[in-house]
Design an enzyme around this catalytic site. Structure first.
Site, PDB file in Angstrom:
ATOM      1  N   SER A   9      -6.663  50.420  49.814  1.00  0.00           N
ATOM      2  CA  SER A   9      -5.596  50.883  50.693  1.00  0.00           C
ATOM      3  C   SER A   9      -6.190  51.388  52.005  1.00  0.00           C
ATOM      4  CB  SER A   9      -4.796  52.010  50.023  1.00  0.00           C
ATOM      5  OG  SER A   9      -3.892  52.604  50.938  1.00  0.00           O
ATOM      6  N   HIS A  10      -5.374  51.406  53.052  1.00  0.00           N
ATOM      7  CA  HIS A  10      -5.809  51.975  54.328  1.00  0.00           C
ATOM      8  C   HIS A  10      -5.948  53.492  54.242  1.00  0.00           C
ATOM      9  CE1 HIS A  10      -4.858  48.006  55.818  1.00  0.00           C
ATOM     10  NE2 HIS A  10      -5.302  48.338  57.016  1.00  0.00           N
ATOM     11  N   SER A  11      -5.340  54.075  53.227  1.00  0.00           N
ATOM     12  CA  SER A  11      -5.387  55.522  53.051  1.00  0.00           C
ATOM     13  C   SER A  11      -6.124  55.870  51.766  1.00  0.00           C
ATOM     14  CB  SER A  11      -3.965  56.086  52.992  1.00  0.00           C
ATOM     15  OG  SER A  11      -3.961  57.418  52.511  1.00  0.00           O
ATOM     16  N   ASP A  69      -2.950  46.948  49.959  1.00  0.00           N
ATOM     17  CA  ASP A  69      -1.666  47.333  50.536  1.00  0.00           C
ATOM     18  C   ASP A  69      -1.268  46.434  51.712  1.00  0.00           C
ATOM     19  OD1 ASP A  69      -3.532  48.392  52.337  1.00  0.00           O
ATOM     20  OD2 ASP A  69      -2.826  50.458  52.173  1.00  0.00           O
ATOM     21  N   SER A  72      -4.659  43.648  56.580  1.00  0.00           N
ATOM     22  CA  SER A  72      -6.085  43.779  56.871  1.00  0.00           C
ATOM     23  C   SER A  72      -6.879  44.233  55.656  1.00  0.00           C
ATOM     24  CB  SER A  72      -6.310  44.745  58.039  1.00  0.00           C
ATOM     25  OG  SER A  72      -5.713  45.989  57.783  1.00  0.00           O
TER      26      SER A  72
END
Length: 242
Positions: A9-11, A69, A72
């Site tokens: 995930s980006h987070s 997610d 990217s």
């Protein structure tokens, strides 16, 4: 050993939260978070290094399914696979699946001993909706994940049915849904619960059956009676929460 999962995930907080949630359904499955950048503290973004470490940690010999997610994150995962040797890459799957729903469904399938392809397919097939009518095509027509052929109908035989009133305060929430789906997966029976596939944790959760609701089950196949008896015991016991 079971198939491992990597959550990209980006987070970092989202990745860790998905791991925590899916881990509640599948205590024996290794689920590794790979969220955020490699900075300390991590920023919003993705890290090739984190994904690489996650794949190594999660690969215990039965393969790894990677859930992502945003776009990217998929690119980062794909780049990571390009750096792997062919043998390692052949044990990894990158399904097109919703992150949360896919991770929960994949974890439950991995917990029950599914192969890496079965776990990936379960992630892709995970469907959740707050609108029961929108579930109808998936329930009635047996939609399969993209690229997964829909099996021909089997002789149904005489159905075995049961109905019970849900007794526990929280109803058919995530944990009991996962327990039931896992147990039914191991039985040679086709089972529906209130019209949805009883072996799909996501569809069971989508029913939102609370305390006082009626749970109706129908099963066919060699172990139909065992399936109905099992569901009845779980409901009457309040899914172990009374």
């Amino acid at each position: 050993m079971t198939v491992g999962l990597v959550i990209v995930s980006h987070s970092s907080k989202i990745a860790e939260g998905v791991v925590e949630l899916a881990g509640q359904m599948a205590p024996n499955v290794l689920i590794v978070p790979a969220g955020g950048t490699a900075d300390s503290p991590p920023r919003i973004g993705t890290s090739l290094e984190k994904v690489q470490k996650g794949l190594v940690e999660a690969d215990q010999g039965d393969g790894v399914v990677v859930l992502t997610d945003l776009g990217s994150a998929v690119m980062t995962a794909e780049m990571t696979l390009e750096f792997l040797a062919q043998d390692a890459r052949s044990r990894i799957r990158l399904p097109r699946a919703a992150l949360v729903e896919g991770a929960v469904a994949a974890a439950v399938r991995a917990q029950s001993g599914g192969t890496v392809d079965e776990v990936a397919a379960e992630a892709e097939a995970a469907v959740v909706s707050i609108d029961p009518e929108s579930l109808e095509p998936f329930v009635s027509h047996g939609a399969a994940a993209p690229g997964i052929p829909v099996p021909a109908d089997k002789p149904r035989g005489t159905p075995v049915r049961g109905a019970w009133t849900i007794r526990n305060k929280m109803g058919l929430h995530a944990r009991p849904a996962a327990v039931i789906a896992r147990a039914l997966t191991d039985l040679d029976a086709e089972v529906t619960i209130n019209g949805v596939d009883g072996k799909s944790v996501m569809l069971l959760m989508s029913l939102a059956l609370g305390a006082g609701s009626e749970l109706q089950a129908e099963a066919t196949g060699p172990q139909a009676r065992a399936a109905i008896d099992y569901i009845g015991r779980e409901v009457e016991d309040g899914f172990g929460e009374l």
